[in-house]
Write an enzyme that holds these catalytic residues in place. Structure first.
Site, mmCIF file in Angstrom:
data_model
loop_
_atom_site.group_PDB
_atom_site.id
_atom_site.type_symbol
_atom_site.label_atom_id
_atom_site.label_comp_id
_atom_site.label_asym_id
_atom_site.label_seq_id
_atom_site.Cartn_x
_atom_site.Cartn_y
_atom_site.Cartn_z
ATOM 1 N N GLY A 48 47.001 156.560 63.722
ATOM 2 C CA GLY A 48 46.802 156.963 62.335
ATOM 3 C C GLY A 48 46.468 158.434 62.223
ATOM 4 N N THR A 85 43.731 160.083 61.306
ATOM 5 C CA THR A 85 42.456 160.564 61.856
ATOM 6 C C THR A 85 42.494 160.525 63.378
ATOM 7 O OG1 THR A 85 41.459 159.565 59.896
ATOM 8 C CG2 THR A 85 39.962 160.454 61.526
ATOM 9 N N ASP A 106 39.098 155.165 67.131
ATOM 10 C CA ASP A 106 40.138 154.760 66.185
ATOM 11 C C ASP A 106 39.633 154.923 64.755
ATOM 12 O OD1 ASP A 106 42.552 153.794 65.248
ATOM 13 O OD2 ASP A 106 42.386 151.833 66.202
ATOM 14 N N ALA A 166 39.762 153.730 60.514
ATOM 15 C CA ALA A 166 39.625 152.471 59.783
ATOM 16 C C ALA A 166 40.094 152.713 58.357
ATOM 17 C CB ALA A 166 38.177 151.989 59.789
ATOM 18 N N GLY A 223 44.611 148.255 59.923
ATOM 19 C CA GLY A 223 45.978 147.754 60.019
ATOM 20 C C GLY A 223 46.904 148.313 58.963
ATOM 21 N N GLY A 224 46.417 149.292 58.201
ATOM 22 C CA GLY A 224 47.295 149.953 57.245
ATOM 23 C C GLY A 224 48.531 150.514 57.916
ATOM 24 N N GLY A 225 48.368 150.933 59.176
ATOM 25 C CA GLY A 225 49.496 151.465 59.948
ATOM 26 C C GLY A 225 50.323 150.384 60.628
ATOM 27 N N GLU A 265 45.308 147.271 68.032
ATOM 28 C CA GLU A 265 44.024 147.949 67.835
ATOM 29 C C GLU A 265 42.863 146.997 68.111
ATOM 30 O OE1 GLU A 265 45.671 151.148 64.484
ATOM 31 O OE2 GLU A 265 44.400 149.476 63.843
ATOM 32 N N LYS A 294 36.419 156.349 53.173
ATOM 33 C CA LYS A 294 36.609 155.023 53.773
ATOM 34 C C LYS A 294 35.317 154.196 53.796
ATOM 35 C CE LYS A 294 40.767 156.369 54.623
ATOM 36 N NZ LYS A 294 41.283 156.825 55.893
#
Lengths: 238, 238
Positions: free
Chosen positions: B34, B36, B89, B91, B103-105, B111, B129
Site C-alpha cells: 500500500g 504507506t 504494514d 491499515a 485489505g483495501g489493496g 497480510e 485512519k
C-alpha cells in the site's frame, strides 16, 4: 460372467437407493460426491425415468454432474439458487452426535456449501462409517497455496499430524505433485493417532489460522442418516 | 518543477520513515502493501544502503517484493520461514482497541498470514485512519469463486451490505469483470452505513459461512502504531 458385488458396495447401494425414495416431485436436490452418492444418483435417475417425478439438481462435483446429466436430470447453476430442498451425500465418518468428517474425495468445501443451504442433508453410509469417536479417518483441511508449508507447520503446532495430499496415478500410486482441489487449493490430511477428542475445539483452532479455507468437520448439518448393511438391509437414524 | 507532496502523503511518509528506524541488523522483516508501506520500504532501502545494517524480508505482494528487490533487499520465500521478527504494514482503519480493517489493496490474506507469524506487527498510518468505530471503510471479505453469488446472499442475510469488487481500468474507471485476488478468489466489500458495532461477532458470523476464506478484520495483531500527521510529525502508540 459379471463380477459379484462386494458386500461393502451392497451396503452403499442399499443406502443410496433408499435415499432416492425420499425425493418427491418438484424437489431441488443437492447431489453429493463419492461411491455411495453414485448409487443414490443411479437410483434417482431410475426413479425419475420410471415415474412421473420431475426434479432438478445441483451437484458438488463434475463427476456427479456428468452422471446426473447423462441420466436426464436437469442441473442448475449453484449461483442461481438460494436454498435446496434436500441434499443427499455420503460421509467418511459420523459419530453418535451426527458430527461428521467429510472430504476424502477432496470436495469438502462444495459439499459444505450445498449442505448448509439445504432444508435437510440426508447422509448415506455403509455401517463402517458409524464411529464412536471421529478421527480414525484423516481430517481433510483445505488451505491456500500461498505460504502452504507455513500453514502446515502452524497446523502441526496445534498437536495435529498433517501432511499434504498428493496426486495419484491411474494405478493409484502416489505422485510427487500436490493434489489440487476444484478451488485451486491444497488439502492437508490430518491424522489423529488417538482419535480426535474435541472436534469443535480442533475446528475452531484450525479455522483461526489464516490460510485455512475450510475443514472437513461437518457439525449441525446432518439430518436423517441412512445406514446400509452388507446383507442389503438399511436402518434410518431419524 | 516538482509537484508539491500532498499533506496526506507527508503524513504517510513520516510514519513509514519512522518505522524504518525500528529495523535492526539481522532482522527478518515482513513488508506490507500500500501507499504507506511504500514509504516504509523506501526508507528501509535507504537505511540499509547508508549504514551497516543487513536484513532480509518477505513481502505481502508482488509490488512490494519488486520495490524491495530493486533496492537490494534480499527476499525470502514465505515457505522457508516460520517466524518474522517484525512486520510493518498499513491499515485502512484502526480503532482505540487496535482492531483493524485491512485489505483495501486486496492482499488481506497474505497480510494476515505475515502479521500472524510476526513477533510484532508495526502499523503505520496517517491520522485519518484512526477511528472511533470501525466500518466507515468497507470491510473486504475474500470468497471462493464457486457459488460466490450464493455466498454474497448469505453474507447479506447477516444484515451486511456487500457487493463484489470489480476490476479497474488504468484511469480508475470500474470494469464489469470481478476483481481477482492473488489467491484466485473474489472480494466482497461490505458497507456498514451505521458503522460496525460488534466486529468480533460480525467476524465470527462471516467466517462460519462456507466459501468465506478470510475477512479484513485484524484482531490482536497490531503492536506499536505509528501515526503520521500532515505537518510531518509522528506519534507512536505503544
Amino acid at each position: 460372467m459379471n463380477q459379484p458385488i462386494p458386500p461393502k458396495d451392497i451396503a452403499k447401494r442399499a443406502a443410496g437407493h433408499a435415499a432416492a425414495k425420499l425425493i418427491h416431485d418438484g424437489m431441488l436436490v443437492g447431489l453429493g460426491t463419492g461411491s455411495t452418492a453414485f448409487y443414490f444418483i443411479e437410483a434417482l435417475i431410475e426413479r425419475c425415468a420410471s415415474s412421473n417425478i420431475k426434479i432438478s439438481a445441483v451437484a458438488t462435483s463434475e463427476r456427479s454432474a456428468a452422471q446426473a446429466k447423462a441420466g436426464g436430470i436437469p442441473l442448475y447453476d449453484i449461483n442461481k439458487v438460494t436454498t435446496l430442498d434436500i441434499t443427499v451425500d455420503g460421509a467418511d465418518e459420523i459419530d453418535h452426535q451426527k458430527r461428521m468428517i467429510k472430504g476424502g474425495g477432496g470436495a469438502l468445501l462444495r459439499e459444505k456449501i450445498l449442505a448448509s443451504i439445504s432444508r435437510e442433508m440426508v447422509v448415506i453410509i455403509d455401517k463402517e462409517k458409524l464411529v464412536d469417536q471421529l478421527g480414525i479417518f484423516p481430517l481433510p483441511v483445505e488451505v491456500v497455496p500461498f505460504a502452504h508449508q507455513l500453514t502446515l507447520s502452524r497446523i502441526n503446532k496445534l498437536g495435529c499430524h498433517g501432511s499434504f495430499r498428493r496426486k495419484k496415478n491411474g494405478d493409484n500410486t502416489t505422485l510427487n505433485e500436490l493434489y489440487v482441489t476444484d478451488n485451486g487449493n491444497y488439502i492437508v490430511d490430518i491424522a489423529f493417532p488417538q482419535g480426535c477428542h474435541s472436534p469443535e475445539q480442533t475446528n475452531n483452532a484450525l479455522k483461526s489460522i489464516p490460510g485455512v479455507v475450510e475443514t472437513g468437520f461437518f457439525f449441525h448439518l446432518a439430518g436423517r442418516v441412512i445406514v446400509g448393511y452388507p446383507d442389503g438391509h438399511i436402518k434410518i437414524i431419524p
